[in-house]
Scaffold this motif. Structure first.
Motif, short mmCIF file in Angstrom:
data_model
loop_
_atom_site.label_atom_id
_atom_site.label_comp_id
_atom_site.label_asym_id
_atom_site.label_seq_id
_atom_site.Cartn_x
_atom_site.Cartn_y
_atom_site.Cartn_z
N ARG A 404 27.42 -20.73 24.70
CA ARG A 404 27.84 -22.10 24.95
C ARG A 404 26.77 -23.09 24.53
O ARG A 404 27.07 -24.16 23.98
CB ARG A 404 28.20 -22.29 26.43
N LEU A 405 25.51 -22.75 24.78
CA LEU A 405 24.40 -23.61 24.37
C LEU A 405 24.38 -23.76 22.85
O LEU A 405 24.26 -24.88 22.33
CB LEU A 405 23.08 -23.02 24.87
N ARG A 406 24.51 -22.66 22.13
CA ARG A 406 24.50 -22.73 20.66
C ARG A 406 25.65 -23.59 20.15
O ARG A 406 25.49 -24.37 19.21
CB ARG A 406 24.61 -21.32 20.06
N THR A 407 26.81 -23.46 20.78
CA THR A 407 27.97 -24.27 20.38
C THR A 407 27.71 -25.75 20.61
O THR A 407 28.05 -26.59 19.77
CB THR A 407 29.22 -23.82 21.15
N ILE A 408 27.09 -26.09 21.74
CA ILE A 408 26.78 -27.49 22.04
C ILE A 408 25.78 -28.05 21.03
O ILE A 408 25.97 -29.16 20.52
CB ILE A 408 26.26 -27.63 23.49
N ILE A 409 24.73 -27.31 20.73
CA ILE A 409 23.73 -27.79 19.76
C ILE A 409 24.34 -27.92 18.38
O ILE A 409 24.06 -28.89 17.65
CB ILE A 409 22.51 -26.84 19.73
N ARG A 410 25.22 -27.00 18.01
CA ARG A 410 25.91 -27.11 16.72
C ARG A 410 26.76 -28.39 16.67
O ARG A 410 26.79 -29.09 15.66
CB ARG A 410 26.78 -25.88 16.49
N GLY A 411 27.41 -28.70 17.79
CA GLY A 411 28.20 -29.92 17.86
C GLY A 411 27.34 -31.17 17.75
O GLY A 411 27.73 -32.15 17.11
N ILE A 412 26.15 -31.15 18.36
CA ILE A 412 25.22 -32.28 18.24
C ILE A 412 24.80 -32.45 16.79
O ILE A 412 24.77 -33.57 16.25
CB ILE A 412 24.00 -32.06 19.15
N HIS A 413 24.46 -31.35 16.14
CA HIS A 413 24.07 -31.42 14.72
C HIS A 413 25.19 -32.01 13.88
O HIS A 413 24.96 -32.88 13.02
CB HIS A 413 23.70 -30.03 14.20
N ASP A 414 26.41 -31.57 14.13
CA ASP A 414 27.55 -32.06 13.34
C ASP A 414 27.77 -33.56 13.54
O ASP A 414 28.12 -34.28 12.60
CB ASP A 414 28.81 -31.29 13.69
N GLN A 415 27.55 -34.03 14.77
CA GLN A 415 27.67 -35.48 15.03
C GLN A 415 26.59 -36.25 14.28
O GLN A 415 26.86 -37.33 13.73
CB GLN A 415 27.53 -35.75 16.53
N CYS A 416 25.38 -35.72 14.26
CA CYS A 416 24.28 -36.37 13.52
C CYS A 416 24.60 -36.47 12.03
O CYS A 416 24.33 -37.49 11.38
CB CYS A 416 22.98 -35.61 13.73
N VAL A 417 25.17 -35.40 11.49
CA VAL A 417 25.55 -35.40 10.08
C VAL A 417 26.66 -36.41 9.82
O VAL A 417 26.63 -37.17 8.84
CB VAL A 417 25.98 -33.98 9.64
N GLU A 418 27.66 -36.45 10.71
CA GLU A 418 28.78 -37.36 10.53
C GLU A 418 28.34 -38.81 10.48
O GLU A 418 28.80 -39.59 9.63
CB GLU A 418 29.79 -37.16 11.66
N PHE A 419 27.46 -39.20 11.40
CA PHE A 419 27.08 -40.61 11.50
C PHE A 419 25.77 -40.95 10.81
O PHE A 419 25.42 -42.13 10.72
CB PHE A 419 27.02 -41.02 12.97
N GLY A 420 25.04 -39.93 10.33
CA GLY A 420 23.75 -40.20 9.72
C GLY A 420 23.67 -39.94 8.23
O GLY A 420 22.61 -40.14 7.63
N SER A 421 24.78 -39.53 7.60
CA SER A 421 24.76 -39.21 6.16
C SER A 421 24.92 -40.46 5.32
O SER A 421 25.68 -41.38 5.66
CB SER A 421 25.88 -38.23 5.82
N ASP A 422 24.21 -40.51 4.19
CA ASP A 422 24.38 -41.62 3.25
C ASP A 422 25.14 -41.15 2.02
O ASP A 422 25.61 -40.00 1.95
CB ASP A 422 23.02 -42.23 2.87
N ALA A 423 25.26 -42.01 1.04
CA ALA A 423 26.05 -41.71 -0.16
C ALA A 423 25.47 -40.54 -0.95
O ALA A 423 26.20 -39.88 -1.70
CB ALA A 423 26.15 -42.95 -1.04
N ASN A 424 24.17 -40.28 -0.79
CA ASN A 424 23.52 -39.19 -1.51
C ASN A 424 23.49 -37.89 -0.70
O ASN A 424 22.79 -36.95 -1.06
CB ASN A 424 22.10 -39.60 -1.88
N ASN A 425 24.23 -37.88 0.42
CA ASN A 425 24.33 -36.71 1.29
C ASN A 425 23.01 -36.43 2.03
O ASN A 425 22.82 -35.33 2.56
CB ASN A 425 24.77 -35.47 0.51
N HIS A 426 22.10 -37.41 2.05
CA HIS A 426 20.89 -37.29 2.87
C HIS A 426 21.24 -37.65 4.30
O HIS A 426 21.97 -38.62 4.54
CB HIS A 426 19.79 -38.21 2.35
N VAL A 427 20.74 -36.90 5.26
CA VAL A 427 21.05 -37.15 6.67
C VAL A 427 19.85 -37.76 7.38
O VAL A 427 18.76 -37.17 7.41
CB VAL A 427 21.46 -35.85 7.39
N ASP A 428 20.05 -38.95 7.93
CA ASP A 428 19.07 -39.58 8.82
C ASP A 428 19.46 -39.15 10.24
O ASP A 428 20.39 -39.71 10.83
CB ASP A 428 19.12 -41.10 8.66
N TYR A 429 18.78 -38.14 10.77
CA TYR A 429 19.17 -37.57 12.06
C TYR A 429 18.93 -38.55 13.21
O TYR A 429 19.64 -38.51 14.22
CB TYR A 429 18.43 -36.26 12.30
#
Length: 451
Positions: A404-429
């Motif tokens: 469950r912990l791994r799933t939660i951290i994976r979800g946090i990472h995915d949220q960071c990618v969703e809202f932190g990605s720019d046009a060049n696919n760079h992620v500002d975490y």
């Protein structure tokens, strides 16, 4: 950020500083969030009209109280206790209790503000809070710690509850202190309920709660590297600190093939070039938790080098894990990490990177950087899972909690990618974590109306 948004940020921070004079740690935490949120809401007038960010920076309430206790010599001691209940828009206040001489209202407000975003990122129904005291448990007997914890809880019990505010441990507050406080709450309330997390397994605790923050820090960097087709295996890792977060971070890194070469404390750091083992970590845990010793003793037992009054960031590494305290990575440290080819930083401590260092790191697209509100959310995530187990009168296996912990951290990472990605696919975490955490809380606050 354009010129108009920069002016908005300056005006906003001016207001924060006027309302909270001298609270530099709190100012830093708010600025770190506001510099991403103000540009994000620039074309979303409803957030500005309803003053959502302004409301988030003002705690719902702050409770300050006197704690009087008696030491072993019979002398009366007086400390100050706090609970900052920052925001409960998405659930009961949740956050640790810290016992340390450096505890001030400013420190706890910064931690409570960060906790709101961290808890939101976990997707669990948890608000944000933090508490503590300037009491120092180091050098105190078990009976002295017990008397203090009981006196502290006698006042705090008036302000917490399983559906109101659920504290946990933090620096200076481990299973011993949690046990004393839970026992006192149970005595006062005449109820057995999940009002504290981080409890022992015998009375409602969760498996891997002690390890969770350190494990989560590693799981976060693993997700970051996987996005680029890379892994932890074979990489040299520098870890600061030698408490629970640092040692369990090191343990999980070793499990995943990393080579951990440093640990530290407030007096200096050790460098063990061959890589620490599980046996080394068990020795360090005993040194710090039972014998209250200094990390320098490691080199006398096992070899390696000890560097007094220095941080480990000049040691060449692929992965860096600041797990000691706030503002431990300076701009000069950041330059050293970049020049030495560091690939990723995952923050185990709360706000361990100075604003100047963050600017240096953001200028290097190669270096991945996970902020504490995302990377060290594993602790509160498993605390939330402990609350679920308490409500259901269940206790899950180690494997189930870890999954469950791994799933939660994976979800946090995915949220960071969703809202932190720019046009060049760079992620500002940092940006991704701030915006994702803000969105959920802001939506709840707007649903409640003006309050």
């Amino acid at each position: 950020m354009n010129e108009h948004q920069a002016d908005d940020l300056a005006r906003f921070m001016g207001g924060v500083k006027r309302r909270n004079p001298g609270e530099t740690e709190f100012h830093q935490a708010v600025h770190e969030v506001a510099m991403d949120i103000i540009p994000y809401i620039a074309d979303k007038p409803v957030y500005k009209e309803l003053k959502i960010l302004e409301r988030m920076t003002e705690p719902d309430r702050i409770v300050s109280f006197r704690v009087v206790w008696q030491d072993d010599s019979g002398a009366i001691r007086v400390n100050r206790g706090y609970r900052v209940q920052q925001n409960n828009a998405i659930g009961p206040y949740k956050g640790g209790i810290r016992f340390h001489p450096t505890v001030t209202q400013s420190v706890l407000k910064f931690l409570a503000f960060e906790q709101v975003f961290k808890n939101s990122l976990t997707s669990l129904p948890l608000g944000g809070g933090k508490g503590g005291s300037d009491f120092n448990p180091k050098g105190k007997s078990d009976l002295e710690v017990m008397r203090f914890c009981q006196a502290f809880m006698t006042e705090l019990a008036k302000h917490i509850g399983p559906d109101t505010d659920v504290p946990a441990g933090d620096i200076g507050v481990g299973s011993r202190e949690v046990g004393y406080m839970f026992g006192q709450y149970k005595r006062l309330a005449n109820r057995f309920e999940g009002v504290l997390t981080g409890k022992a397994l015998e009375f409602g605790g969760s498996r891997i709660r002690t390890e969770a923050t350190g494990y989560g820090v590693v799981y976060m960097v693993d997700e970051m590297l996987k996005k680029h087709g890379e892994s932890i295996d074979g990489r040299t890792c520098v870890v600061s600190g030698s408490g629970n977060v640092a040692t369990y971070c090191a343990e999980k890194l070793i499990d995943m093939g990393g080579k951990v070469v440093t640990l530290s404390d407030s007096c200096g750091f050790i460098h063990y070039p061959n890589g620490l083992t599980h046996e080394h970590l068990h020795w360090v845990m005993d040194l710090k938790n039972r014998r209250r010793g200094r990390i320098e003793e490691f080199t006398k037992e096992f070899g390696g080098e000890y560097y007094a009054d220095r941080s480990p960031w000049g040691i060449k590494c692929s992965l860096a894990f600041p797990c000691a305290t706030q503002n431990e990575i300076t701009s000069e440290d950041a330059k050293l990490l970049i020049n030495n080819g560091c690939r990723a930083i995952s923050e185990g401590a709360n706000m361990p990177t100075t604003p100047e260092a963050i600017k240096v790191i953001q200028g290097c697209d190669y270096l991945l950087h996970a902020p504490s509100k995302a990377a060290n959310a594993g602790g509160v995530a498993v605390s939330g899972l402990e609350m679920s187990q308490n409500s259901a009168r269940l206790q899950w296996s180690r494997e189930e909690v870890d999954d469950r912990l791994r799933t939660i951290i994976r979800g946090i990472h995915d949220q960071c990618v969703e809202f932190g990605s720019d046009a060049n696919n760079h992620v500002d975490y940092f940006k991704g974590a701030n915006i994702a955490g803000f969105n959920k809380v802001a939506s709840a606050m707007m649903a409640y109306g003006v309050m």
